[in-house]
Design an enzyme around this catalytic site. Sequence first.
Site, PDB file in Angstrom:
ATOM      1  N   TRP A 102     -43.133  -1.630  61.226  1.00  0.00           N
ATOM      2  CA  TRP A 102     -42.592  -1.006  59.939  1.00  0.00           C
ATOM      3  C   TRP A 102     -41.370   0.075  60.722  1.00  0.00           C
ATOM      4  O   TRP A 102     -40.398   0.078  59.708  1.00  0.00           O
ATOM      5  CB  TRP A 102     -43.389  -0.225  59.248  1.00  0.00           C
ATOM      6  CG  TRP A 102     -44.637  -1.237  58.177  1.00  0.00           C
ATOM      7  CD1 TRP A 102     -45.739  -1.464  58.737  1.00  0.00           C
ATOM      8  CD2 TRP A 102     -44.029  -2.060  57.232  1.00  0.00           C
ATOM      9  NE1 TRP A 102     -46.055  -2.432  57.558  1.00  0.00           N
ATOM     10  CE2 TRP A 102     -45.009  -2.928  57.026  1.00  0.00           C
ATOM     11  CE3 TRP A 102     -42.653  -2.170  56.739  1.00  0.00           C
ATOM     12  CZ2 TRP A 102     -44.913  -3.833  55.948  1.00  0.00           C
ATOM     13  CZ3 TRP A 102     -42.484  -3.254  55.730  1.00  0.00           C
ATOM     14  CH2 TRP A 102     -43.671  -4.003  55.181  1.00  0.00           C
ATOM     15  N   ASP A 172     -42.521   8.080  57.158  1.00  0.00           N
ATOM     16  CA  ASP A 172     -42.828   6.955  56.143  1.00  0.00           C
ATOM     17  C   ASP A 172     -44.559   7.064  56.132  1.00  0.00           C
ATOM     18  O   ASP A 172     -45.122   6.408  57.176  1.00  0.00           O
ATOM     19  CB  ASP A 172     -42.178   5.570  56.762  1.00  0.00           C
ATOM     20  CG  ASP A 172     -42.918   4.657  56.000  1.00  0.00           C
ATOM     21  OD1 ASP A 172     -43.951   4.860  55.162  1.00  0.00           O
ATOM     22  OD2 ASP A 172     -42.782   3.322  56.400  1.00  0.00           O
ATOM     23  N   LYS A 196     -51.182   1.654  48.414  1.00  0.00           N
ATOM     24  CA  LYS A 196     -52.454   1.945  49.709  1.00  0.00           C
ATOM     25  C   LYS A 196     -53.447   3.160  49.079  1.00  0.00           C
ATOM     26  O   LYS A 196     -54.639   2.684  48.638  1.00  0.00           O
ATOM     27  CB  LYS A 196     -52.034   2.078  50.964  1.00  0.00           C
ATOM     28  CG  LYS A 196     -51.351   0.909  51.392  1.00  0.00           C
ATOM     29  CD  LYS A 196     -50.056   1.042  52.194  1.00  0.00           C
ATOM     30  CE  LYS A 196     -48.988   0.087  52.469  1.00  0.00           C
ATOM     31  NZ  LYS A 196     -49.526  -1.305  52.807  1.00  0.00           N
TER      32      LYS A 196
HETATM   33  C1  PLP Z   1     -45.895   1.907  56.716  1.00  0.00           C
HETATM   34  C2  PLP Z   1     -45.191   0.791  55.831  1.00  0.00           C
HETATM   35  N1  PLP Z   1     -43.994   1.279  55.583  1.00  0.00           N
HETATM   36  C3  PLP Z   1     -43.353   0.260  54.687  1.00  0.00           C
HETATM   37  C4  PLP Z   1     -44.056  -0.387  53.853  1.00  0.00           C
HETATM   38  C5  PLP Z   1     -43.299  -1.198  52.898  1.00  0.00           C
HETATM   39  O1  PLP Z   1     -43.499  -1.037  51.650  1.00  0.00           O
HETATM   40  P1  PLP Z   1     -43.259  -1.522  50.337  1.00  0.00           P
HETATM   41  O2  PLP Z   1     -43.543  -3.058  50.219  1.00  0.00           O
HETATM   42  O3  PLP Z   1     -43.697  -0.571  49.237  1.00  0.00           O
HETATM   43  O4  PLP Z   1     -41.420  -1.525  50.232  1.00  0.00           O
HETATM   44  C6  PLP Z   1     -45.348  -0.906  54.260  1.00  0.00           C
HETATM   45  C7  PLP Z   1     -46.090  -1.612  53.376  1.00  0.00           C
HETATM   46  O5  PLP Z   1     -47.082  -2.191  53.716  1.00  0.00           O
HETATM   47  C8  PLP Z   1     -46.012  -0.023  55.149  1.00  0.00           C
HETATM   48  O6  PLP Z   1     -47.416  -0.343  55.364  1.00  0.00           O
END
Ligand code: PLP
Length: 360
Positions: A102, A172, A196
């Site tokens: 991520w 994040d 989540k």
């Molecule tokens: C730590 C993290 N950042 C970003 C995301 C991406 O999120 P989104 O699908 O809401 O764009 C996720 C999705 O699982 C994640 O776990």
Amino acid sequence: MSRVFNFSAGPAALPEPVLQRAQAEWMDFRGAGMSVMEMSHRGKTFMQVAEKAENDLRTLLAVPEDYAVLFLQGGATGQFAAVPLNLRNGSQGMDYIDTGAWSGKAIKEAQKYGPVNIVASSQSHGYASIPDPATWKLDPDAAYVHYTPNETIGGVEFHFVPDTGTVPLVADMSSTILSRPLEVSRYGVIYAGAQKNIGPAGLTLVIVRRDLLERKSPTVPAVFDYALQTKNDSMYNTPPTLAWYLSGLVFEWLLELGGLAAMGEINRRKAGKLYHFVDNSEFYRNPVEPSARSWMNVPFILADDALDGSFLKQAAEAGLSGLKGHRSVGGMRASLYNAVPEAAVDTLVEFMADFEQRHA
Ligand SMILES: Cc1ncc(COP(=O)(O)O)c(C=O)c1O
């Protein structure tokens, strides 16, 4: 009706009392004669829902007054772009800490908007640890420092808040927010996709220190413009009303449970039980350095990956769902978000012990 124990990484389990309450309010929302998703977001009924959700979230996280709370759309992925567009106006570089999938995606997106410095990376350790802060090459003139407190795929978590001096820290928190108390004042911006620990998919939470609101680039899209959305109480355009309402119910559920200190204790126990079992087994293994293990996402591999298919099949038969590891890493992953009860972990551990006995 039978509900499974849901270990999905996201969209993930929601608290049953929240689902029951939403069901009870579904057809006629608090006497309005319509459901909550059929009414104007600017009407009195929804405005009360929106305000209560924000106030309850502020109470849960003890958000200081000098922070704005935004309920936006576009997911955490939208924020990968929104962060550079809001916090950088000029030629400054942006510092990023690379700890896995991520943070890697956040880096790739930020690179579209300006120079990104990767100040630390755990790539050479297979993303199984957190780089030692003593080795980070932070730029004192950077627009901000970005990190991913919990890597959902790798199951790697920071158990400390990085010290970035006067450079704003951006986090994040998609897969760890609300899992325990948090010191908001240590951050410039916190963002999280809701699906989540907050509520259903479709809502993105952003908490931003107000003195950062005017730094934005002139090209920031209106829907991602923190200052504009703050001025409009997150209603510059139509917000995701249903997700906002449901998230508000989750916040109420957390407050009734005793808030984030109480939730944090439960989460510590849940994760502790699973790691303890895995560590004492010859059959299962968690690849993450113990000091960096996630409370929320616990990856584990079986001694023989030829057994993965039957593990998942038998787990599903035992009412244990969502255990397949991310397609990029394989193996298994149990996500232990707030709404996953301790009984789910107990049942999982029992199942794993039984499976081991039959296959080791
Ligand atoms: C730590 C993290 N950042 C970003 C995301 C991406 O999120 P989104 O699908 O809401 O764009 C996720 C999705 O699982 C994640 O776990």
